[in-house]
Design a protein around this motif. Structure first.
Motif, PDB file in Angstrom:
ATOM      1  N   TRP A 180      -1.170  -2.735 -12.520  1.00 53.19           N
ATOM      2  CA  TRP A 180      -0.847  -1.966 -11.314  1.00 53.19           C
ATOM      3  C   TRP A 180      -0.711  -0.477 -11.626  1.00 53.19           C
ATOM      4  N   GLN A 181      -0.231  -0.126 -12.834  1.00 51.25           N
ATOM      5  CA  GLN A 181      -0.146   1.285 -13.185  1.00 51.25           C
ATOM      6  C   GLN A 181      -1.528   1.895 -13.370  1.00 51.25           C
ATOM      7  N   THR A 182      -2.467   1.101 -13.854  1.00 48.57           N
ATOM      8  CA  THR A 182      -3.841   1.570 -13.978  1.00 48.57           C
ATOM      9  C   THR A 182      -4.439   1.863 -12.608  1.00 48.57           C
ATOM     10  N   ALA A 183      -4.107   1.041 -11.621  1.00 44.78           N
ATOM     11  CA  ALA A 183      -4.559   1.323 -10.253  1.00 44.78           C
ATOM     12  C   ALA A 183      -4.045   2.675  -9.785  1.00 44.78           C
ATOM     13  N   ALA A 184      -2.782   2.979 -10.080  1.00 46.89           N
ATOM     14  CA  ALA A 184      -2.215   4.273  -9.698  1.00 46.89           C
ATOM     15  C   ALA A 184      -2.913   5.418 -10.416  1.00 46.89           C
ATOM     16  N   VAL A 185      -3.191   5.226 -11.696  1.00 43.29           N
ATOM     17  CA  VAL A 185      -3.886   6.254 -12.482  1.00 43.29           C
ATOM     18  C   VAL A 185      -5.265   6.533 -11.895  1.00 43.29           C
ATOM     19  N   LEU A 186      -6.031   5.477 -11.660  1.00 46.10           N
ATOM     20  CA  LEU A 186      -7.399   5.663 -11.171  1.00 46.10           C
ATOM     21  C   LEU A 186      -7.429   6.278  -9.781  1.00 46.10           C
ATOM     22  N   LEU A 187      -6.662   5.719  -8.857  1.00 44.99           N
ATOM     23  CA  LEU A 187      -6.685   6.232  -7.490  1.00 44.99           C
ATOM     24  C   LEU A 187      -6.111   7.645  -7.421  1.00 44.99           C
ATOM     25  N   GLY A 188      -5.093   7.926  -8.233  1.00 47.44           N
ATOM     26  CA  GLY A 188      -4.536   9.272  -8.264  1.00 47.44           C
ATOM     27  C   GLY A 188      -5.488  10.281  -8.877  1.00 47.44           C
ATOM     28  N   THR A 189      -6.176   9.868  -9.932  1.00 48.05           N
ATOM     29  CA  THR A 189      -7.139  10.754 -10.580  1.00 48.05           C
ATOM     30  C   THR A 189      -8.285  11.074  -9.635  1.00 48.05           C
ATOM     31  N   ASP A 194       5.980  15.087  -6.896  1.00 51.78           N
ATOM     32  CA  ASP A 194       6.205  14.679  -5.514  1.00 51.78           C
ATOM     33  C   ASP A 194       5.480  13.377  -5.211  1.00 51.78           C
ATOM     34  N   ALA A 195       6.137  12.511  -4.424  1.00 50.51           N
ATOM     35  CA  ALA A 195       5.541  11.241  -4.024  1.00 50.51           C
ATOM     36  C   ALA A 195       4.707  11.366  -2.762  1.00 50.51           C
ATOM     37  N   ASN A 196       4.528  12.569  -2.273  1.00 50.71           N
ATOM     38  CA  ASN A 196       3.662  12.816  -1.118  1.00 50.71           C
ATOM     39  C   ASN A 196       2.408  13.536  -1.591  1.00 50.71           C
ATOM     40  N   LEU A 197       1.269  13.048  -1.142  1.00 52.12           N
ATOM     41  CA  LEU A 197      -0.002  13.630  -1.555  1.00 52.12           C
ATOM     42  C   LEU A 197      -0.230  14.933  -0.805  1.00 52.12           C
ATOM     43  N   ARG A 198      -0.290  16.016  -1.543  1.00 52.54           N
ATOM     44  CA  ARG A 198      -0.516  17.328  -0.936  1.00 52.54           C
ATOM     45  C   ARG A 198      -2.003  17.528  -0.678  1.00 52.54           C
ATOM     46  N   PRO A 199      -2.345  18.311   0.341  1.00 51.92           N
ATOM     47  CA  PRO A 199      -3.775  18.509   0.623  1.00 51.92           C
ATOM     48  C   PRO A 199      -4.453  19.328  -0.459  1.00 51.92           C
ATOM     49  N   ALA A 233       0.840  -1.203   0.000  1.00 52.94           N
ATOM     50  CA  ALA A 233       0.000   0.000   0.000  1.00 52.94           C
ATOM     51  C   ALA A 233       0.872   1.249   0.000  1.00 52.94           C
ATOM     52  N   GLU A 234       1.970   1.197   0.732  1.00 53.97           N
ATOM     53  CA  GLU A 234       2.885   2.336   0.818  1.00 53.97           C
ATOM     54  C   GLU A 234       3.510   2.642  -0.540  1.00 53.97           C
ATOM     55  N   ALA A 235       3.941   1.601  -1.254  1.00 53.71           N
ATOM     56  CA  ALA A 235       4.543   1.805  -2.572  1.00 53.71           C
ATOM     57  C   ALA A 235       3.518   2.322  -3.575  1.00 53.71           C
ATOM     58  N   LEU A 236       2.326   1.754  -3.551  1.00 51.43           N
ATOM     59  CA  LEU A 236       1.279   2.227  -4.452  1.00 51.43           C
ATOM     60  C   LEU A 236       0.897   3.667  -4.128  1.00 51.43           C
ATOM     61  N   ALA A 237       0.916   4.021  -2.838  1.00 54.67           N
ATOM     62  CA  ALA A 237       0.558   5.381  -2.431  1.00 54.67           C
ATOM     63  C   ALA A 237       1.478   6.424  -3.051  1.00 54.67           C
ATOM     64  N   GLU A 238       2.740   6.077  -3.257  1.00 53.95           N
ATOM     65  CA  GLU A 238       3.659   7.018  -3.888  1.00 53.95           C
ATOM     66  C   GLU A 238       3.247   7.283  -5.336  1.00 53.95           C
ATOM     67  N   TRP A 239       2.863   6.219  -6.050  1.00 54.53           N
ATOM     68  CA  TRP A 239       2.409   6.392  -7.427  1.00 54.53           C
ATOM     69  C   TRP A 239       1.090   7.159  -7.479  1.00 54.53           C
ATOM     70  N   VAL A 240       0.214   6.883  -6.533  1.00 52.53           N
ATOM     71  CA  VAL A 240      -1.065   7.594  -6.459  1.00 52.53           C
ATOM     72  C   VAL A 240      -0.820   9.082  -6.238  1.00 52.53           C
ATOM     73  N   ALA A 241       0.072   9.398  -5.303  1.00 52.82           N
ATOM     74  CA  ALA A 241       0.374  10.798  -5.003  1.00 52.82           C
ATOM     75  C   ALA A 241       0.989  11.502  -6.207  1.00 52.82           C
ATOM     76  N   ARG A 242       1.933  10.833  -6.874  1.00 53.87           N
ATOM     77  CA  ARG A 242       2.553  11.445  -8.049  1.00 53.87           C
ATOM     78  C   ARG A 242       1.518  11.725  -9.135  1.00 53.87           C
ATOM     79  N   THR A 243       0.579  10.797  -9.310  1.00 52.17           N
ATOM     80  CA  THR A 243      -0.459  10.984 -10.329  1.00 52.17           C
ATOM     81  C   THR A 243      -1.355  12.163  -9.980  1.00 52.17           C
ATOM     82  N   ALA A 244      -1.789  12.230  -8.724  1.00 56.53           N
ATOM     83  CA  ALA A 244      -2.625  13.355  -8.301  1.00 56.53           C
ATOM     84  C   ALA A 244      -1.885  14.677  -8.456  1.00 56.53           C
TER      85      ALA A 244
END
Length: 260
Positions: free
Chosen positions: A77-86, A167-172, A43-54
């Motif tokens: 797995w990249q599609t998961a990052a795209v969707l969750l980040g979007t 950034d790999a951290n999700l900003r508010p 989850a932690e690794a995916l969260a970085e991709w999610v944050a970068r996408t957002a």
């Protein structure tokens, strides 16, 4: 099984719950039996991709709540990052080219324009007449080692190249409300949360801690391979080009409890 209102209230909260429960356990393991790829993300690794996408969408493209994204991508797995980040950026999604039987209509027929399009390299030619026009167009090559494309198709930017700039951290951002649109047909974050929860309980009978093996070709819609498992607190072994001869052996190796 009782769930908190936070967990079912909006789509990004499903992933946030998985991240809070156990950030380092394998959350999404991806196999491609055609290439031999195996990629495992916590989850932690995916969260970085999610944050970068957002951050790519918000800070790189200037998008947010009210923007619309067309997603022409297979289960990956990249599609998961795209969707969750979007979704985390507040951008609503249209799933093009995926089976939607029994689900809200989320594909062709939704009117343009879109603000951003994500397309899989192998599907661009197949979908040439259906790829929506958008100011921002990203292509995903799905190389087994997550290598960027040397030369993206004309009119597209390589998703992996662009997303790594952020950034790999999700900003508010502006907080999402449960009734905000998660998909361009108006289906809300809360609606998708309820749909995912109901599918997890009533269709798949998933429980927290389950490990679900999914045949990507048979279950293309992300509510099946991504949202329902997240809603249940389950983890996923997502298999593309699945060789049936590998299922029993892989299930033992991955400690699979359910096969879809």
């Amino acid at each position: 099984m009782q769930q908190s209102s936070t967990r079912v209230g909006r789509v990004p909260a499903l992933f946030a719950s998985a991240l809070a429960t156990d950030p380092v356990r394998p959350l999404l393991t991806y196999y491609d039996d055609a290439t031999g790829e195996r990629t495992e993300l916590s989850a932690e690794a995916l969260a970085e991709w999610v944050a970068r996408t957002a951050n790519l969408l918000v800070h790189g493209c200037g998008l947010g709540i009210g923007a619309r994204a067309a997603v022409l991508l297979p289960p990956h797995w990249q599609t998961a990052a795209v969707l969750l980040g979007t979704w985390s950026a507040g951008v609503s999604v249209s799933f093009h080219g995926t089976a939607t039987a029994g689900l809200p209509r989320l594909g062709p027929g939704v009117e343009e324009p879109f603000d951003v399009t994500y397309a899989a390299l192998g599907r661009i030619d197949d979908w040439l007449d259906h790829v929506p026009e958008a100011e921002h167009r990203f292509v995903l090559g799905y190389a087994p080692d997550a290598a960027p494309l040397a030369e993206p198709p004309t009119g597209y930017r390589d998703y992996l190249t662009e997303v790594r700039r952020h950034d790999a951290n999700l900003r508010p951002y502006v907080p999402l409300r449960p009734d905000d649109a998660a998909s361009v047909d108006g289906t809300s974050y809360a609606d998708w949360g309820r749909l995912a929860r109901g599918m997890a309980d009533e269709v798949f009978d998933l429980r927290p801690g389950d490990r679900l093996l999914v045949d990507a070709a048979e279950h293309e819609h992300p509510v099946k391979w991504l949202l329902a498992p997240l809603a249940a607190g389950a983890t996923v072994v997502l298999c593309a080009n699945l060789d049936p001869a590998t299922v029993a052996r892989r299930s033992r190796a991955e400690r699979v409890t359910r096969v879809l």
